[in-house]
Structure formats: C-alpha cells, structure tokens
Design a protein around this motif. Structure first.
Motif, short mmCIF file in Angstrom:
data_model
loop_
_atom_site.label_atom_id
_atom_site.label_comp_id
_atom_site.label_asym_id
_atom_site.label_seq_id
_atom_site.Cartn_x
_atom_site.Cartn_y
_atom_site.Cartn_z
N CYS A 83 0.83 -1.21 0.00
CA CYS A 83 0.00 0.00 0.00
C CYS A 83 0.86 1.25 0.00
N GLY A 84 0.22 2.37 -0.25
CA GLY A 84 0.89 3.66 -0.27
C GLY A 84 0.13 4.62 -1.16
N LYS B 82 3.41 0.67 -6.00
CA LYS B 82 2.61 -0.46 -5.50
C LYS B 82 2.40 -1.53 -6.57
N ASP C 267 -3.89 3.19 0.37
CA ASP C 267 -4.40 3.09 1.73
C ASP C 267 -5.20 4.33 2.14
N MET D 48 -5.03 -4.56 5.64
CA MET D 48 -3.78 -4.37 6.37
C MET D 48 -3.86 -5.00 7.76
N LYS E 69 4.44 -0.83 3.13
CA LYS E 69 3.97 0.51 2.78
C LYS E 69 5.09 1.21 2.02
N MET F 40 3.43 10.30 1.10
CA MET F 40 2.48 9.26 1.43
C MET F 40 1.04 9.65 1.11
#
Length: 191
Positions: free
Chosen positions: A21-22, A28, A123, A138, A146, A159
């Motif tokens: 995720c990210g 990703k 995310d 998660m 991440k 992020m």
C-alpha cells in the motif's frame, strides 16, 4: 519466525495475505508485478484480478506507471475472485481500494485454503482518509509493505495522493494530470 516473501517461497507457510500500500506513484503495482513474476519463475500457478472499473491503461491487464504489465481478469465484485481455478497457488489483486467491502473476507477465504494472496492498493484517498477495504486488509495481513513516492513539491517521502483537479468524488480515475504525490507538510499546504 518472521514472515517474509522469502520464507513463503521456501514453503514455510500455508496461505497468507500480503498487502502493498501507499500513495499514487509509489510503486505499488510495480511491486505487485515483481512478486507475481517471481511466483511464475518458481512455476507456481497464479491468477491476477483487477476491478473492472479501472480501465486507465488496459481493460484486461495490470499495468504499472512504468508500463510493466501482467495479464489479469477484470471483475465487478470481489466474490468473483473465488471462482478461480482450483489449482491456483498465488492470487494477485491490484487496485484493492476500488473493490467492495467484501474483499477482506474473500482474501481470508483464499488464505485459509492455503493460497498466497498479494494485494496492492491505495491506503488513503485524496482527502487523506482510509480508502475502501485496504485498511481492513492491512489489519488481517501477515505482511504489510507501505511504499512511499517522492513529494513533487519538496522531494521528501510522499504518502499522500494530492488531487490537482476540482472534484469531491471519492473515486476519480486519473494519472499525473489529476494527482501528484505529496508529503504531509505539502499535502496540508493545499496550494
């Protein structure tokens, strides 16, 4: 023993859930494709799924921003993933944030059958809020990776996915014309 991608390939674990995720532009999908191609090299039987709503690059392939690609099946609902071939050993799922809230249970069902499930998705949404089923995934995953992008304003780790166009829609498909990665400070600056 700690869970890692290397442990899994040695057969030390049964089924599992891995989440990548990210923010947007953080790699990703690139990491998802890398893990799936390693599974192919290991001669594992893989199946890959993506939401039918994500048609940005291709309707039937998972494609990274660097144009790396791997064939996939587009599905309308997460439950359709359960219709995979009986001999599947690894399942890849891209753009998890666009799936319905049933995706975590689908992933649990697959993992409980001994299948390695690798999921990639945002995310957080454009407002910096948890996005779709990814936070729940998660929580139940054996491994969460991440990844960060690079803030286009200051160069720090990013992020957040800052939306550059005026829209309050939760889902707005787009690329660099619509979004840019930002760090916390630059995201909150809103300029």
């Amino acid at each position: 023993m700690l869970f890692s991608e290397q442990n899994y390939s040695k057969g030390e674990f049964g089924g599992s859930i891995e989440v990548i995720c990210g923010s947007m532009f953080s790699g990703k999908t690139e990491e998802l494709i890398r893990r799936l191609k390693r599974a192919e090299i290991a001669k594992l039987k893989i199946e890959i799924f993506k939401p039918a709503t994500d048609t940005r690059y291709d309707e039937t392939a998972v494609v990274s921003h660097n144009y790396n690609t791997i064939s996939a099946t587009a599905v309308d609902h997460s439950a359709s993933i359960l219709l995979l071939n009986a001999d599947t050993q690894v399942v890849g799922i891209d753009e998890a944030q666009f799936f319905d809230e049933g995706l975590p249970e689908v992933c649990n069902t697959l993992a409980n059958k001994g299948i390695r499930v690798i999921v990639a998705g945002l995310d957080m949404d454009f407002a910096g809020k948890p996005f779709g089923p990814v936070p729940a995934l998660m929580a139940i995953a054996e491994l969460v990776t991440k990844v960060n992008a690079v803030c286009v304003r200051c160069g720090n780790p990013a992020m957040y996915s800052y939306r550059r166009v005026a829209s309050e829609a939760k889902i707005l498909l787009g690329e660099k014309e619509s979004y840019e990665p930002r760090c916390r400070v630059c995201f909150n600056a809103k300029e």
